[in-house]
Design a protein around this motif. Structure first.
Motif, PDB file in Angstrom:
ATOM      1  N   TYR A   1      34.639  38.029  47.343  1.00 32.93           N
ATOM      2  CA  TYR A   1      34.517  39.105  46.914  1.00 32.93           C
ATOM      3  C   TYR A   1      34.749  40.456  46.938  1.00 32.93           C
ATOM      4  CZ  TYR A   1      35.561  36.144  51.804  1.00 32.93           C
ATOM      5  OH  TYR A   1      35.185  35.501  52.823  1.00 32.93           O
ATOM      6  N   ARG A   2      35.493  40.978  46.359  1.00 30.47           N
ATOM      7  CA  ARG A   2      35.658  41.800  45.569  1.00 30.47           C
ATOM      8  C   ARG A   2      34.803  42.341  44.062  1.00 30.47           C
ATOM      9  NH1 ARG A   2      39.030  42.994  40.802  1.00 30.47           N
ATOM     10  NH2 ARG A   2      38.876  45.601  40.500  1.00 30.47           N
TER      11      ARG A   2
ATOM     12  N   GLN B   1      36.129  42.835  53.459  1.00 33.99           N
ATOM     13  CA  GLN B   1      36.595  43.081  52.946  1.00 33.99           C
ATOM     14  C   GLN B   1      37.771  43.491  53.842  1.00 33.99           C
ATOM     15  OE1 GLN B   1      37.878  43.996  49.714  1.00 33.99           O
ATOM     16  NE2 GLN B   1      36.259  42.646  48.554  1.00 33.99           N
TER      17      GLN B   1
ATOM     18  N   THR C   1      41.121  43.826  54.402  1.00 35.19           N
ATOM     19  CA  THR C   1      42.456  45.130  54.206  1.00 35.19           C
ATOM     20  C   THR C   1      43.356  45.746  55.091  1.00 35.19           C
ATOM     21  OG1 THR C   1      40.633  45.882  52.098  1.00 35.19           O
ATOM     22  CG2 THR C   1      42.276  47.345  53.270  1.00 35.19           C
TER      23      THR C   1
ATOM     24  N   LEU D   1      39.794  47.725  45.957  1.00 38.71           N
ATOM     25  CA  LEU D   1      39.164  46.321  47.458  1.00 38.71           C
ATOM     26  C   LEU D   1      40.101  45.455  46.488  1.00 38.71           C
ATOM     27  CD1 LEU D   1      35.200  46.374  46.831  1.00 38.71           C
ATOM     28  CD2 LEU D   1      37.429  47.753  48.391  1.00 38.71           C
TER      29      LEU D   1
END
Length: 223
Positions: A26-27, A74, A78, A142
């Protein structure tokens, strides 16, 4: 006119963009999307002719489709489970605010002010410094993350979902332009829009019918 090219590219690519995040991280896809969108915005601003101005919004849409789906992923990485309720709500509220205020401040106000005599180019130049700041911040903040080993691309699902979206979006986009500039075909032309959208809805119905008739596979499709 740029929105008429950006929106289809974005909509057609968003399913694939989400799956690429599952596959490659995803990053990574967030950074690729931000960098590509920023470069495409610079290309829009510096477009020397009509050809580049036609192509650049399509490139913007493709990279936006790689970036936007990673937001919810994310959030999952997170925030702790008990914190996730507020984060998607804040993201949705910010998106709505940007959609309402952005065209006014970023479009009409800049065109009216016409800084440095850039005209419509100033709208695209604004994206460049914002994109650079976002890219630097994302690269530092991220977290890494991706889906499990079962994630894979589904070309057939991508093709079918793309066909459905084209059939649904084309009448809406072309119809909005037809309202402002009526087509000589008149009612017959509007019937064509209706038939196209009907075909898209028919494909959706067919897809769901097939999903109930065929046995389920262990790996779900991407749409």
């Amino acid at each position: 006119m740029a929105a008429g090219r950006y929106t289809p590219a974005f909509t057609l690519g968003i399913v694939t963009g989400a799956r690429l995040g599952d596959l490659y991280g995803y990053r990574r896809m967030s950074l690729v999307g931000v960098a590509g969108f920023t470069l495409a915005s610079g290309l829009c601003a510096a477009a020397p002719g009509a050809g580049a101005l036609v192509a650049a919004p399509v490139v913007q849409g493709v990279f936006a489709a790689a970036m936007v789906p990673q937001v919810l992923s994310q959030i999952q990485l997170t925030y702790a489970p008990y914190e996730r309720g507020g984060a998607p709500a804040a993201s949705s509220s910010l998106n709505g605010l940007a959609s309402a205020v952005g065209p006014i401040l970023g479009g009409a106000a800049l065109l009216e002010a016409d800084p440095f005599g850039q005209g419509r180019r100033a709208v695209f130049w604004l994206d460049v410094p914002v994109g650079v700041v976002a890219l630097v911040g994302a690269s530092r903040a991220l977290p890494e993350g991706r889906a499990g080993t079962g994630a894979r691309l589904d070309p057939l699902g991508m093709l079918l979902s793309g066909a459905v979206l084209v059939l649904l979006l084309y009448p809406l986009i072309a119809g909005s332009f037809a309202v402002r500039a009526p087509h000589p075909g008149g009612r017959a032309h509007s019937y064509g829009f209706t038939a196209t959208m009907g075909a898209g809805l028919g494909l959706i119905a067919l897809r769901f019918a097939v999903s109930f008739l065929l046995p389920r596979r262990s790996a779900p499709r991407s749409w």
